[in-house]
Design a protein around this motif. Structure first.
Motif, PDB file in Angstrom:
ATOM      1  N   GLU A   1      36.547  43.251  24.707  1.00  0.00           N
ATOM      2  CA  GLU A   1      35.934  43.364  26.033  1.00  0.00           C
ATOM      3  C   GLU A   1      34.419  43.493  25.926  1.00  0.00           C
TER       4      GLU A   1
ATOM      5  N   ALA B   1      32.841  40.217  24.927  1.00  0.00           N
ATOM      6  CA  ALA B   1      32.822  39.254  26.021  1.00  0.00           C
ATOM      7  C   ALA B   1      31.681  39.535  26.999  1.00  0.00           C
ATOM      8  N   LYS B   2      31.298  40.799  27.085  1.00  0.00           N
ATOM      9  CA  LYS B   2      30.252  41.195  28.036  1.00  0.00           C
ATOM     10  C   LYS B   2      28.869  41.288  27.395  1.00  0.00           C
TER      11      LYS B   2
ATOM     12  N   VAL C   1      40.881  37.941  28.129  1.00  0.00           N
ATOM     13  CA  VAL C   1      39.830  37.289  28.915  1.00  0.00           C
ATOM     14  C   VAL C   1      40.386  36.797  30.238  1.00  0.00           C
TER      15      VAL C   1
ATOM     16  N   ASN D   1      41.726  39.980  32.489  1.00  0.00           N
ATOM     17  CA  ASN D   1      40.683  40.893  32.947  1.00  0.00           C
ATOM     18  C   ASN D   1      39.454  40.169  33.501  1.00  0.00           C
ATOM     19  N   LYS D   2      39.562  38.842  33.570  1.00  0.00           N
ATOM     20  CA  LYS D   2      38.465  38.029  34.116  1.00  0.00           C
ATOM     21  C   LYS D   2      37.130  38.359  33.440  1.00  0.00           C
ATOM     22  N   LEU D   3      37.152  38.351  32.126  1.00  0.00           N
ATOM     23  CA  LEU D   3      35.947  38.638  31.356  1.00  0.00           C
ATOM     24  C   LEU D   3      34.976  37.465  31.433  1.00  0.00           C
TER      25      LEU D   3
ATOM     26  N   SER E   1      33.110  35.863  29.304  1.00  0.00           N
ATOM     27  CA  SER E   1      33.073  34.853  28.241  1.00  0.00           C
ATOM     28  C   SER E   1      34.263  35.067  27.322  1.00  0.00           C
ATOM     29  N   THR E   2      34.539  34.060  26.498  1.00  0.00           N
ATOM     30  CA  THR E   2      35.662  34.138  25.574  1.00  0.00           C
ATOM     31  C   THR E   2      35.146  34.204  24.142  1.00  0.00           C
TER      32      THR E   2
END
Length: 345
Positions: free
Chosen positions: A96, A99-100, A314, A317-319, A321-322
């Motif tokens: 997570e 990705a952020k 991803v 949780n609608k992150l 980026s992957t």
């Protein structure tokens, strides 16, 4: 004046001067490494302390300090912000963060928990028997609990509406007590953490039922050794040395679980040894014994499986980026695969 010295006298003088210089020069200090664990001192952490007590870190030129943790998810930001060089933390919390904020994210280098331990525990006589039964209920967990952080992904994969579920944060040491008192309908956690914490307050496993995330498509990795980007850049050899030492401690713990738990007892004399021995055994069976280790070894990961788990998180949780699997796990620091444990029993 030197002409008055014999060759033997000159040799003695030179040796004396060399010894004086050696005595005056400070010894090279061991590399200091601060590491935060996943939780309070418990049986499943025995391999860390065996490696320390038997001098394996020292032999690698390392001075390692272990601190108790406050949840597997909490270790990730503590390593990312530089508070610790290393952590025993949840890979999914790492995904997570990567990705952020990929520029801040640590990297995993040795993964121990290769089966998903995430669960929601309810009382055995509860009407909650399936994920669907959670709708409209109140669930509790520590803010940094790995299972709680994964709950949105669980809701999507289990096809339940979690919008009406109330989440209550609680202190970790109150989790099982609040569940049994009916203050919440279910609690988040690692299955063996809950099971044995409940046992410590007199609640048998027959009083609990578990809704395990892994039964609903969440075939995820969990806890591993994560290291800061700063340490990767500045001292990669220290990471390799740490993993060599830890791997030796792991092998010793598998051969002698009693010694592993005894090493924990030296740090926390108040633990109940029989319970912690049972917790250690249960952790090996339920959280560390994925069939893949027979081929790739404990500590290593299947990069395809890891990428699939990244994709699950991803998407659910609608992150933003992957991350690539190579951003999350770097096998370059591992001991040779031939040296990694291939079986736990």
């Amino acid at each position: 004046m030197l002409k008055h010295f014999s060759r033997r006298g000159l040799a003695a003088l030179a040796a004396g001067l060399a010894l004086s210089a050696m005595a005056a020069a400070p010894a090279l200090a061991d590399t200091k490494i601060k590491m935060v664990l996943n939780w309070k001192y418990q049986g499943p952490q025995g391999m860390f302390f065996l490696a320390q007590d038997r001098g394996y870190f020292k032999a690698e030129g390392l001075d390692v300090t272990f601190d108790q943790g406050n949840g597997s998810g909490a270790a990730v930001p503590l390593v990312a912000n530089g508070t610790y060089d290393m952590g025993f933390g949840d890979i999914n919390a790492l995904i997570e963060l990567a990705a952020k904020k990929p520029e801040d994210a640590p990297v995993a280098v040795y993964v121990m928990f290769n089966q998903p331990p995430f669960t929601i525990a309810v009382k055995a006589d509860s009407p909650i028997k399936t994920p669907k039964d959670l709708e409209g209920k109140t669930l509790g967990g520590a803010a940094n609990d790995g299972a709680l952080k994964l709950f949105p992904a669980f809701c999507k994969l289990a096809k339940i509406d979690c919008s009406g579920i109330k989440i209550t944060n609680m202190q970790p040491n109150l989790r099982e007590q609040m569940l049994m008192q009916g203050q919440v309908d279910g609690v988040f956690g690692y299955v063996n953490t809950i099971r044995f914490s409940a046992k410590l307050i007199g609640v048998g496993d027959d009083k609990l039922r578990y809704i395990n995330f892994g039964d609903y498509g969440m075939d995820l990795y969990s806890n591993g050794i994560i290291v800061s980007q700063d340490l990767v850049k500045k001292n990669p050899e220290a990471i390799k040395g740490f993993l060599r030492a830890l791997n030796k401690g792991m092998i010793d713990a598998l051969k002698d679980p009693d010694a592993a738990v005894a090493a924990v007892t030296k740090r926390e004399p108040l633990i109940k040894v029989p319970v912690e021995k049972e917790r250690f055994d249960a952790t090996l069976k339920a959280e560390m014994n994925h069939p893949e280790i027979a081929k790739i070894g404990l500590g290593n990961v299947d990069m395809t499986r890891l990428q699939q788990s990244i994709d699950i998180l991803v998407d659910a949780n609608k992150l933003p980026s992957t991350p690539k699997a190579s951003q999350i796990f770097d096998p370059a620091f591992l001991p040779p695969v031939a040296d990694l444990p291939k079986t736990l029993f």
